[in-house]
Design an enzyme around this catalytic site. Structure first.
Site: not given
Length: 311
Positions: A9, A12, A186, A268
């Site tokens: 995606g 990656g 992060k 998420e």
């Protein structure tokens, strides 16, 4: 070095594609539909740093995967982690290193339990990349960086070898001796940005124009307190960068989680906000993060309800 990139995606496809174009031994572990699409269209990257087009990228599906690799570059979404681990498990041997580029920390616990902590490096990436309607990787800004390292600190033979694979591959990289600190910084950054834009359902510029920049400052403070409680308080430079990025007048910036909500996609929320709260340790604290998490869980409940067929 034999490299297996799990997923092709935005993340990656971009970093794996760059390494493949630089002559590295890369294969992509993908689902059958993505494998067919890549065979038909090739792997195409559109980026301000230069485009890449690979007509026949090497792919493999889980049913055909066998034998160990040297490096697994893991780029899946958090909610796909369990199925991803099942898929790439046959490629993990005694000397395989696993480099996850997921957000937060909970994935480390799952990977450690499944494969052993000694195999799992720390890692994080900074990039905004998506698949467009044609399945091409679209790089949305100029940032493209990977950081990785031993979670115990220092350098090792395997991190040096990975560094060599990323050299001259067309993106920024760093072998960090404090990778957990970078990962926590992060995490605090994305939890602040996702929290503000998802809760207020607006761009950063709109939030500032509404006089609501205090929400950003409050979220930054809460995230920093939780990181500090876990031994990784963000540096003053990182905190200042977060505040500046998410209080910029006129900014069209939104978090990827906000864009997922707008498109009614999976999010998420548990991995980025829920797990952060779980590591905070104060059941009565962090009111803004708790409000954000309630908002995200409500979105998930509504999405699940609307996906169900009528009674």
């Amino acid at each position: 070095m034999r490299i297996l990139v799990v997923g092709a995606g935005g993340v990656g496809g971009y970093f794996g594609g760059r390494m493949l174009a630089a002559g590295r031994d890369v294969r992509f572990l993908v689902r059958p539909a993505r494998s067919e699409a890549l065979a038909r269209t090739g792997l195409v990257i559109r980026s301000p740093h230069g485009d890449v087009a690979i007509s026949s990228p090497p792919t493999v599906t889980a049913d055909a995967l066998s034998g160990p690799v040297d490096l697994v570059l893991l780029s899946c979404k958090a909610y796909d982690l369990e199925s991803a681990m099942d898929a790439f498990a046959p490629a993990v041997g005694p000397e395989t290193a696993i480099l996850p580029l997921l957000n937060g920390m909970r994935h480390l616990d799952a990977l450690d339990a499944r494969f052993g902590a000694a195999r799992v490096l720390g890692g994080e990436c900074k990039i905004s990349a998506v698949l467009d309607a044609d399945g091409h990787v679209l790089h949305l800004n100029r940032v493209h960086r990977v950081a990785f390292g031993e979670r115990t600190g220092g350098r090792s033979a395997r991190t040096t070898a990975i560094e060599a694979q990323m050299a001259d591959a067309g993106f920024e990289f760093a072998c960090s001796e404090q990778i957990l600190q970078e990962m926590w910084e992060k995490w605090a950054f994305i939890a602040t940005g996702a929290g503000a834009t998802c809760l207020l359902r607006a761009t950063i510029g709109d939030i500032v124009a509404a006089g609501a920049a205090g929400v950003v400052h409050g979220l930054t403070d809460e995230c920093s307190v939780i990181a500090e409680a876990n031994g990784y308080r963000p540096s003053e430079e990182a905190i200042a960068r977060t505040r500046a990025m998410f209080t910029m007048a006129g900014s069209l910036l939104t978090a990827s989680m906000f864009r997922d909500i707008e498109s009614k996609a999976r999010i998420e929320g548990d991995h980025i906000i829920g797990d952060l709260l779980a590591r905070g340790g104060d059941a009565a604290g962090y009111p803004l993060l708790r409000l954000v998490y309630a908002h995200l869980r409500t979105y998930d409940a509504r999405r699940l309800r609307e996906a169900l067929p009528p009674a």
